[in-house]
Design an enzyme around this catalytic site. Structure first.
Site, PDB file in Angstrom:
ATOM      1  N   TYR A   1     -11.772   1.167  10.249  1.00 48.52           N
ATOM      2  CA  TYR A   1     -12.635   1.358   9.390  1.00 48.52           C
ATOM      3  C   TYR A   1     -13.364   0.408   8.370  1.00 48.52           C
ATOM      4  CZ  TYR A   1      -8.900   3.701   7.073  1.00 48.52           C
ATOM      5  OH  TYR A   1      -7.681   3.714   6.439  1.00 48.52           O
ATOM      6  N   LYS A   2     -12.606  -0.546   8.024  1.00 48.62           N
ATOM      7  CA  LYS A   2     -12.980  -1.500   7.352  1.00 48.62           C
ATOM      8  C   LYS A   2     -13.817  -2.680   7.806  1.00 48.62           C
ATOM      9  CE  LYS A   2      -8.484  -0.757   5.045  1.00 48.62           C
ATOM     10  NZ  LYS A   2      -8.776   0.112   4.222  1.00 48.62           N
TER      11      LYS A   2
ATOM     12  N   PHE B   1       0.905  -1.239   0.210  1.00 54.23           N
ATOM     13  CA  PHE B   1       0.035   0.021   0.122  1.00 54.23           C
ATOM     14  C   PHE B   1       0.680   1.424  -0.041  1.00 54.23           C
ATOM     15  CE2 PHE B   1      -2.934   3.213   1.734  1.00 54.23           C
ATOM     16  CZ  PHE B   1      -4.041   2.954   0.874  1.00 54.23           C
TER      17      PHE B   1
ATOM     18  N   ARG C   1     -12.422  -3.689  -7.378  1.00 56.77           N
ATOM     19  CA  ARG C   1     -12.055  -4.486  -6.234  1.00 56.77           C
ATOM     20  C   ARG C   1     -13.641  -4.815  -5.381  1.00 56.77           C
ATOM     21  NH1 ARG C   1      -8.063  -2.444  -1.519  1.00 56.77           N
ATOM     22  NH2 ARG C   1     -10.010  -0.863  -1.355  1.00 56.77           N
TER      23      ARG C   1
ATOM     24  N   ASP D   1       1.474  -4.931   8.603  1.00 56.64           N
ATOM     25  CA  ASP D   1       0.112  -4.265   8.393  1.00 56.64           C
ATOM     26  C   ASP D   1      -0.983  -5.050   8.206  1.00 56.64           C
ATOM     27  OD1 ASP D   1      -1.881  -2.584   7.312  1.00 56.64           O
ATOM     28  OD2 ASP D   1      -0.545  -1.352   6.185  1.00 56.64           O
TER      29      ASP D   1
END
Length: 412
Positions: free
Chosen positions: A233-234, A131, A382, A208
């Site tokens: 928040y996922k 990322f 995605r 991560d």
């Protein structure tokens, strides 16, 4: 399989799903203007209970107790919620997790702390396709400290493996920084083996877990992990901008030297001392004022995950992504759509990426119709399938609309 038969299959899977009852707990699950929300791996739906609890918090805690609530509860929340994340989703014993800051800030802190624990070593290893935040932070730290970045090369539909990581790790390696679940492909790395080979080289590892926590069970203590960070928040459904969390293995806490020495990470913050003395334990990773509102929202999802269990969450996730892959193959394979995620469920997280050159221009139309995947360069959609809030029929609805946009014939 005809589309009608696949629809029947989706409805049958939903009817038989032992976690199907969870879907009704989320806001907007039955909103007709949003027929397919397939982006829970970017922002999870809020639980209905969260709206009630936030309202109660504003009235009773913030409005009622005011500043007294810091001493009564709030100052202890970063470690209390951290312990719950560790217990529910990370396989981490008490006292090793804390909620603070954003993922980017916590990555910076733990990478710097890991480097400080390996003086004399000159290299950081990271995946080239990691990322952007992870790469940018590593490059910035390397520039500031005169270190060399060694890049792990990975395939478009894969992620780091023991072989590819091992080829870059050596006696000069200080820290390895990797994502457990790749943000684009959803490839799941072999945490235990990669951690061991990193330690065999005398280095430390930072994982991560942003696309892992709440969707794929991990066992940080058992794997011997050194440090980990992740957002909330996922799959933890803490809301936009919800605070991140960090894990520091107990063996590293005593000498943990983090670079942002804030007052609430000191041993006596209200003593207003003239010199910094770090707090005992994982609290020393805290810098500034804890993000209380974000933690209040996060606790509802943590409670639900603890109730259903991560093994059941993973079972549902595998079912959803396998169902999605089969549907994409059948409905869009002849249009040249490629699955850019592992087909082996053991190596796949809770999203899949599908590639086609038409997808970038298609995304705004899909969003306008309430079909919500997201786009990742160079031409991937995605599909994020949150196990507790996404149904099989919703998944099929989204895939069908993408196929329609491609002009694939004979869908019915």
């Amino acid at each position: 399989m005809s589309f009608d038969a696949r629809t029947d299959l989706a409805r049958s899977l939903d009817a038989e799903d032992p976690l199907g009852w969870c879907r009704e707990l989320f806001e907007g699950h039955d909103d007709p203007s949003l027929p397919a929300y397939l982006d829970g791996n970017s922002l999870g739906r809020p639980l209905k209970a969260t709206a009630e609890h936030l309202n109660e918090f504003v009235r009773a805690k913030w409005g009622g107790r005011l500043i007294r609530a810091w001493d009564e509860e709030w100052l202890r929340l970063p470690e209390a919620v951290g312990d719950q994340i560790g217990r529910v989703a990370l396989g981490a014993a008490t006292g090793q997790c804390v909620v603070a800051d954003s993922t980017s800030v916590l990555l910076y802190k733990v990478i710097r702390a890991a480097l400080n624990a390996r003086p004399g070593r000159s290299e950081i290893v990271i995946e080239r396709a990691n990322f952007p935040t992870d790469r940018f932070i590593v490059e910035g730290i390397a520039r500031d400290r005169g270190l060399t970045v060694r890049w792990v090369e990975t395939p478009h539909d894969g992620g780091p493996t023991p072989e590819t990581v091992g080829s870059q790790v050596g006696p000069a390696t200080a820290v390895v920084v990797l994502s457990h679940v790749a943000y684009r492909s959803a490839h799941v790395a072999d945490m235990e083996t990669i951690t061991k080979l990193t330690h065999d080289a005398g280095a430390l590892i930072v994982w991560d877990l942003s696309h892992t926590v709440g969707s794929v069970p991990v066992h940080l203590d058992a794997c011997g992990a050194d440090f980990a960070v992740g957002c909330s928040y996922k799959y933890l459904n803490g809301g936009p901008g919800a605070p991140a969390w960090a894990y520091v293995a107990e063996r590293h806490l005593q000498g943990l030297d983090q670079p942002i020495q804030g007052w609430l990470g000191s041993s006596a913050p209200f003593g207003m001392g003239t010199a910094y003395e770090p707090a005992v334990g994982v609290r020393r990773l805290v810098s500034g004022t804890p993000p209380i509102l974000g933690m209040v929202a996060m606790q509802d999802m943590l409670n639900l995950l603890e109730q259903v269990g991560m093994d059941e969450v993973r079972r549902k996730s595998v079912q959803l992504t396998s169902f999605a892959i089969d549907a994409v193959d059948e409905l869009m394979g002849r249009a040249g759509v490629v699955i850019a995620s592992p087909r082996d469920a053991d190596q796949r997280g809770s999203h899949i990426t599908i590639d086609h050159p038409a997808f970038e221009n298609m995304l705004p139309e899909l969003w306008e119709e309430g079909v919500i995947p997201d786009f990742r360069n160079p031409h991937g959609l995605r599909l994020g399938l949150s196990p507790l809030s996404t149904s099989f029929e919703e998944t099929l609805t989204g895939i069908r609309e993408i196929a329609r946009k491609l002009g694939v014939a004979t869908l019915d």
